[in-house]
Design an enzyme around this catalytic site. Structure first.
Site, mmCIF file in Angstrom:
data_model
loop_
_atom_site.group_PDB
_atom_site.id
_atom_site.type_symbol
_atom_site.label_atom_id
_atom_site.label_comp_id
_atom_site.label_asym_id
_atom_site.label_seq_id
_atom_site.Cartn_x
_atom_site.Cartn_y
_atom_site.Cartn_z
ATOM 1 N N LYS A 131 1.159 -1.405 0.058
ATOM 2 C CA LYS A 131 0.349 -0.092 -0.081
ATOM 3 C C LYS A 131 1.284 1.161 0.270
ATOM 4 O O LYS A 131 0.607 1.882 -0.917
ATOM 5 C CB LYS A 131 -0.823 0.029 1.322
ATOM 6 C CG LYS A 131 -2.123 -1.180 1.403
ATOM 7 C CD LYS A 131 -3.011 -1.097 2.550
ATOM 8 C CE LYS A 131 -2.093 -0.595 3.826
ATOM 9 N NZ LYS A 131 -1.618 -1.746 4.554
ATOM 10 N N ARG B 281 -9.361 1.615 9.448
ATOM 11 C CA ARG B 281 -8.668 0.426 9.360
ATOM 12 C C ARG B 281 -10.048 -0.565 10.811
ATOM 13 O O ARG B 281 -9.545 -2.021 11.054
ATOM 14 C CB ARG B 281 -7.790 -0.527 10.803
ATOM 15 C CG ARG B 281 -6.426 0.374 9.624
ATOM 16 C CD ARG B 281 -4.710 -0.448 10.656
ATOM 17 N NE ARG B 281 -4.257 0.435 9.588
ATOM 18 C CZ ARG B 281 -2.851 0.091 9.160
ATOM 19 N NH1 ARG B 281 -2.520 -1.240 9.609
ATOM 20 N NH2 ARG B 281 -2.451 0.591 8.308
ATOM 21 N N ARG C 142 11.676 -6.636 4.616
ATOM 22 C CA ARG C 142 11.708 -5.159 4.893
ATOM 23 C C ARG C 142 12.475 -4.659 5.893
ATOM 24 O O ARG C 142 12.888 -3.452 6.799
ATOM 25 C CB ARG C 142 10.000 -4.565 4.974
ATOM 26 C CG ARG C 142 10.429 -2.677 5.347
ATOM 27 C CD ARG C 142 8.785 -2.293 4.811
ATOM 28 N NE ARG C 142 7.605 -2.949 6.278
ATOM 29 C CZ ARG C 142 6.149 -2.912 6.047
ATOM 30 N NH1 ARG C 142 6.025 -2.251 4.650
ATOM 31 N NH2 ARG C 142 5.742 -3.519 7.459
ATOM 32 N N ARG D 7 12.133 -1.626 11.019
ATOM 33 C CA ARG D 7 11.206 -1.645 11.585
ATOM 34 C C ARG D 7 11.319 -2.134 12.465
ATOM 35 O O ARG D 7 10.833 -3.553 12.325
ATOM 36 C CB ARG D 7 9.899 -1.455 10.742
ATOM 37 C CG ARG D 7 9.663 0.184 10.606
ATOM 38 C CD ARG D 7 8.014 -0.426 9.245
ATOM 39 N NE ARG D 7 6.903 -0.564 10.039
ATOM 40 C CZ ARG D 7 6.078 -0.699 9.364
ATOM 41 N NH1 ARG D 7 5.932 -0.298 7.943
ATOM 42 N NH2 ARG D 7 5.135 -1.265 9.766
ATOM 43 N N ARG E 56 0.244 -8.704 13.271
ATOM 44 C CA ARG E 56 -0.556 -7.573 12.621
ATOM 45 C C ARG E 56 -1.633 -8.295 11.813
ATOM 46 O O ARG E 56 -2.306 -7.880 11.223
ATOM 47 C CB ARG E 56 0.370 -6.826 12.010
ATOM 48 C CG ARG E 56 0.831 -5.917 13.333
ATOM 49 C CD ARG E 56 2.559 -5.416 12.682
ATOM 50 N NE ARG E 56 2.814 -4.957 11.323
ATOM 51 C CZ ARG E 56 3.326 -5.161 10.336
ATOM 52 N NH1 ARG E 56 4.744 -5.684 10.702
ATOM 53 N NH2 ARG E 56 3.520 -4.308 9.289
HETATM 54 P P1 ADP Z 1 1.450 -1.823 8.157
HETATM 55 O O1 ADP Z 1 0.267 -1.711 7.298
HETATM 56 O O2 ADP Z 1 2.502 -3.234 7.540
HETATM 57 O O3 ADP Z 1 0.709 -2.137 9.241
HETATM 58 P P2 ADP Z 1 1.205 0.928 8.511
HETATM 59 O O4 ADP Z 1 2.441 1.303 8.412
HETATM 60 O O5 ADP Z 1 0.735 0.851 7.357
HETATM 61 O O6 ADP Z 1 2.068 -0.626 8.006
HETATM 62 O O7 ADP Z 1 1.227 0.625 10.490
HETATM 63 C C1 ADP Z 1 2.271 0.034 11.098
HETATM 64 C C2 ADP Z 1 0.923 0.697 12.523
HETATM 65 O O8 ADP Z 1 0.778 1.675 13.445
HETATM 66 C C3 ADP Z 1 0.321 -0.639 12.570
HETATM 67 O O9 ADP Z 1 0.674 -1.692 13.198
HETATM 68 C C4 ADP Z 1 -0.930 0.265 14.061
HETATM 69 O O10 ADP Z 1 0.162 0.052 15.273
HETATM 70 C C5 ADP Z 1 -0.041 1.643 13.217
HETATM 71 N N1 ADP Z 1 -1.886 1.787 12.836
HETATM 72 C C6 ADP Z 1 -1.676 2.651 11.514
HETATM 73 N N2 ADP Z 1 -2.996 2.879 11.001
HETATM 74 C C7 ADP Z 1 -3.662 2.570 12.014
HETATM 75 C C8 ADP Z 1 -5.073 2.940 12.346
HETATM 76 N N3 ADP Z 1 -5.541 3.076 11.411
HETATM 77 N N4 ADP Z 1 -5.811 2.156 13.706
HETATM 78 C C9 ADP Z 1 -5.320 1.983 14.108
HETATM 79 N N5 ADP Z 1 -2.960 1.916 13.851
HETATM 80 C C10 ADP Z 1 -2.676 2.537 12.820
#
Ligand code: ADP
Length: 196
Positions: free
Chosen positions: A14, A89, A128, A134, A145
């Protein structure tokens, strides 16, 4: 003017696609994950609160996430549209986004669902972890996750499908191939993106 969401499991690509698509539509890409990571790095109050959830592979609580997105979507640069990556989400976040948009007389144009199978996802995210370091890319946290995604976020797809907003795109293959697949799928919906 485009109001677009990118949804899909962690590791589907994404973030990579969001940057390219936002350039092509001339709207900002808003990634809640990136915003949280920047706050963690700067040790802001929000970052300190979000860090423990992120490191455990859990979602940051809706109240914090919704406040963040609400204020971001009131900034001037999103008047002409936006591309949201990683938000909403949860169903509570869908409700919040609906409210924010309705207050401005707006609605979403399209939801791009990027799909990838879980073996490929674990491979990509483990790579990654080596490249970017990360803290939430360890195998155990990655698996968690994915579970959280299935439980809390996958149901949103049905919800947006019932609004006839979803286009599904295969996230496997080269970055260019996936971008082209997305722009083709959007074109079928009458949304024209010109890649540079
Ligand atoms: P990925 O899609 O690989 O999980 P992101 O960078 O989108 O990675 O998100 C990393 C972390 O940030 C998530 O695991 C969560 O802890 C937090 N996060 C991101 N977006 C949200 C959201 N919309 N609601 C709650 N937590 C979020």
């Amino acid at each position: 003017m485009t109001r677009l969401l990118l949804i899909g499991p962690p590791g589907a690509g994404k973030g990579t696609q969001a940057v390219r698509l936002s350039e092509a539509c001339g709207v900002p890409a808003i990634s809640t994950g990136d915003i949280f990571r920047a706050n963690v790095a700067e040790e802001t109050e929000l970052g300190l609160k979000a860090k423990e959830f992120m490191d455990a592979g859990k979602y940051v609580p809706d109240s914090l996430t919704n406040d963040l997105v609400r204020s971001r979507l009131h900034e001037a640069d999103v008047a002409g549209g936006f591309l949201l990556d990683g938000y909403p989400r949860t169903t509570a976040q869908v409700d919040e986004l609906d409210d924010i948009l309705a207050a401005g007389g707006h609605s979403l144009d399209v939801v791009v669902l990027l799909v990838a199978d879980s073996d490929e996802i674990v491979t990509r995210l483990s790579k990654r972890a080596l490249d970017q370091g990360r803290s939430d890319d360890t195998e155990e946290v990655i698996r968690h996750r994915l579970d959280v995604y299935e439980e809390q976020t996958a149901p949103l797809i049905d919800l947006y499908q019932s609004r006839d907003l979803v286009v599904t795109v295969d996230g496997l293959g080269s970055v260019d191939a996936v971008t082209t697949r997305i722009t083709d799928a959007l074109l079928e919906r009458g949304i024209v993106l010109t890649l540079n």
